[in-house]
Design a protein around this motif. Sequence first.
Motif, PDB file in Angstrom:
ATOM      1  N   UNK A  16      48.840  96.194  58.678  1.00  0.00           N
ATOM      2  CA  UNK A  16      49.770  94.664  58.917  1.00  0.00           C
ATOM      3  C   UNK A  16      50.547  95.539  60.456  1.00  0.00           C
ATOM      4  N   UNK A  17      50.918  96.584  59.965  1.00  0.00           N
ATOM      5  CA  UNK A  17      51.345  96.873  61.585  1.00  0.00           C
ATOM      6  C   UNK A  17      50.245  97.195  62.562  1.00  0.00           C
ATOM      7  N   UNK A  18      50.192  96.827  62.430  1.00  0.00           N
ATOM      8  CA  UNK A  18      47.925  97.233  63.442  1.00  0.00           C
ATOM      9  C   UNK A  18      47.940  98.698  63.590  1.00  0.00           C
ATOM     10  N   UNK A  19      47.875  99.580  62.389  1.00  0.00           N
ATOM     11  CA  UNK A  19      47.194 101.033  62.213  1.00  0.00           C
ATOM     12  C   UNK A  19      45.939 101.167  62.011  1.00  0.00           C
ATOM     13  N   UNK A  20      45.433 100.684  63.187  1.00  0.00           N
ATOM     14  CA  UNK A  20      43.669 101.030  62.705  1.00  0.00           C
ATOM     15  C   UNK A  20      43.004 102.199  63.367  1.00  0.00           C
ATOM     16  N   UNK A  21      43.128 103.206  63.473  1.00  0.00           N
ATOM     17  CA  UNK A  21      42.445 104.302  63.542  1.00  0.00           C
ATOM     18  C   UNK A  21      43.452 105.537  63.535  1.00  0.00           C
ATOM     19  N   UNK A  22      42.867 106.832  63.160  1.00  0.00           N
ATOM     20  CA  UNK A  22      43.175 107.668  62.712  1.00  0.00           C
ATOM     21  C   UNK A  22      43.859 108.460  63.959  1.00  0.00           C
ATOM     22  N   UNK A  23      43.668 107.874  64.974  1.00  0.00           N
ATOM     23  CA  UNK A  23      44.927 108.864  66.351  1.00  0.00           C
ATOM     24  C   UNK A  23      46.199 108.031  66.962  1.00  0.00           C
ATOM     25  N   UNK A  24      46.058 106.877  66.226  1.00  0.00           N
ATOM     26  CA  UNK A  24      47.160 105.851  65.558  1.00  0.00           C
ATOM     27  C   UNK A  24      48.490 105.918  64.607  1.00  0.00           C
ATOM     28  N   UNK A  25      47.378 106.487  63.749  1.00  0.00           N
ATOM     29  CA  UNK A  25      48.222 107.286  62.195  1.00  0.00           C
ATOM     30  C   UNK A  25      48.063 108.389  62.863  1.00  0.00           C
ATOM     31  N   UNK A  26      47.955 109.585  63.550  1.00  0.00           N
ATOM     32  CA  UNK A  26      48.493 110.471  63.494  1.00  0.00           C
ATOM     33  C   UNK A  26      50.521 110.341  64.767  1.00  0.00           C
ATOM     34  N   UNK A  27      49.520 109.430  65.784  1.00  0.00           N
ATOM     35  CA  UNK A  27      50.949 109.403  66.178  1.00  0.00           C
ATOM     36  C   UNK A  27      52.240 108.560  66.428  1.00  0.00           C
TER      37      UNK A  27
END
Length: 91
Positions: free
Chosen positions: A48-59
Amino acid sequence: MTEPVNEFQRAALEVYAFGDFNHIETHSADAEYGDSLLSFVLIELSSKERCDGWDTAIDRIETAVEDLKVVLNALQDAAERDGAGRKDWDR
């Protein structure tokens, strides 16, 4: 709105608090787990918060860690100024 835990949330749940919350299968922004940091992590990693990839999650988690380090340093500095410090800071 409740949604299934995504792969980023699942990875966090597997290790957070030694896996004590690994049983969680769904998540919503207003869910209460008795742990506000866990709630924050799950929201940051949610689809829902647009966490759509591992890079985004890590960042997102790296940014949160850096922000928390700033708060920790400020608390330590304030405690030292006030003459009250934790004896176990050097652990």
